[in-house]
Motif scaffolding. Sequence first.
Motif, PDB file in Angstrom:
ATOM      1  N   THR A  26     -13.836 -19.026  23.312  1.00 49.82           N
ATOM      2  CA  THR A  26     -13.407 -17.779  22.679  1.00 49.82           C
ATOM      3  C   THR A  26     -14.322 -17.424  21.515  1.00 49.82           C
ATOM      4  N   SER A  39      -5.907 -13.439  24.329  1.00 51.58           N
ATOM      5  CA  SER A  39      -4.806 -14.316  24.730  1.00 51.58           C
ATOM      6  C   SER A  39      -4.469 -14.227  26.219  1.00 51.58           C
ATOM      7  N   VAL A  48     -10.952 -22.900  22.450  1.00 57.56           N
ATOM      8  CA  VAL A  48     -11.402 -22.440  21.127  1.00 57.56           C
ATOM      9  C   VAL A  48     -12.898 -22.168  21.132  1.00 57.56           C
ATOM     10  N   VAL A  98      -7.018 -16.256  28.047  1.00 53.40           N
ATOM     11  CA  VAL A  98      -6.761 -17.675  27.770  1.00 53.40           C
ATOM     12  C   VAL A  98      -5.657 -18.173  28.691  1.00 53.40           C
ATOM     13  N   PRO A 112      -8.882 -11.860  12.656  1.00 55.17           N
ATOM     14  CA  PRO A 112      -8.731 -12.974  13.612  1.00 55.17           C
ATOM     15  C   PRO A 112      -7.589 -12.752  14.606  1.00 55.17           C
ATOM     16  N   MET A 147       0.208 -10.871  17.822  1.00 56.98           N
ATOM     17  CA  MET A 147      -0.519 -11.404  18.978  1.00 56.98           C
ATOM     18  C   MET A 147       0.258 -11.170  20.260  1.00 56.98           C
ATOM     19  N   ALA A 159      -7.953 -12.853  18.572  1.00 55.68           N
ATOM     20  CA  ALA A 159      -7.161 -13.853  19.296  1.00 55.68           C
ATOM     21  C   ALA A 159      -6.145 -13.180  20.221  1.00 55.68           C
TER      22      ALA A 159
END
Length: 254
Positions: free
Chosen positions: A153, A110, A150, A113, A102, A9, A106
Motif C-alpha cells: 500500500t 481498503s 502495509v 486490501v 492517511p 474508513m 487507507a
Amino acid sequence: MTAVALRQMGTLFRVEWRLFHRIRSNYVFVLVIPLLLLLGMRFVQEQMDLAAHGLSAGPVMVATAAGILLIFSLYSSVTGLYVARREELVLKRLRTGEVADPVILAGGASLYVAIAVAQIVVVTAVLSVMFGVAPRQAPAALLGLVTGVVLMTAMAAATAALCRTVESVMVATLPAIFVLPMIAGIYIPREVLPDNLGDILAYAPLSGTIDLVRSGWTAELGLAGIVTRVLVDLVWAGLFAWVAAKRFRWEPRT
C-alpha cells in the motif's frame, strides 16, 4: 486509530465497493487471477529441482501465490485507484473536509486490501490441500501478510506520486510487476540462487513477506529471523511512505 477515523474508513470502503460493484467485469478480475495462478504455478514450480535445495513445493507455492497476489491484486490496483481518484478530483474534495490524509489513502485502498487478503486465504487453502501441507507457524504467516499489505500500500502511494495520468500507471508499475518477483524470491526461491546473491536479495522489498509466509508452513524461522524480516519490510514501507508524504499530489497537474 480513533473511532472517528475508523468510521471514515468504513464510509470510504463502502463508496469504493459501490463503484467496484457497478462494473461487473471487476468480478472476473477477482476470480480469474487466482484461478490462472493455481493452474500455472504447479507447472512452473515442477521445472525446478526444489528438493535438491531442501525445499518443499507446497510451502514454496503458497509463498509465491501470496507474493503475486500482493503485487497484482493490491499494489497495481491501488496505484491505479489513487491516480484515478486524483484525476477525478475526489481526493481534493475529501481533503476539504475533516478526513485526515492517511485515512483518505487507507480508506480508498481498503477494498483492494480486503480483496487481496481474501484471494490469498482461498488460494493458500487450496494449495495446502493440493500438496497435503498445513500451517505449522501461523503467526509468522499472519505477520508476513500484514507487513506485505502495509508495504504494498505504501509502495502504491509512492508510485502514484510519480504518475501524471491514469495511462502512465501501467508504465510506472512495470518495474515492480516484472522485477520485484524476480528479486524477492517469488518466482525463484533465493535458495536456488548463488549464496552471496541470495543473501543480498534477502533485504529486497517483499523478501521478508515471502520468507514469513513460507515459514508459516515450514516453521523454519526462529524468533530472531521473524523479527528481522518484519523489520526489513517495515523499513521499506517507511521509505515508500516517506516518498509518498513528500511527493504525493492530491489534484491533477495544471
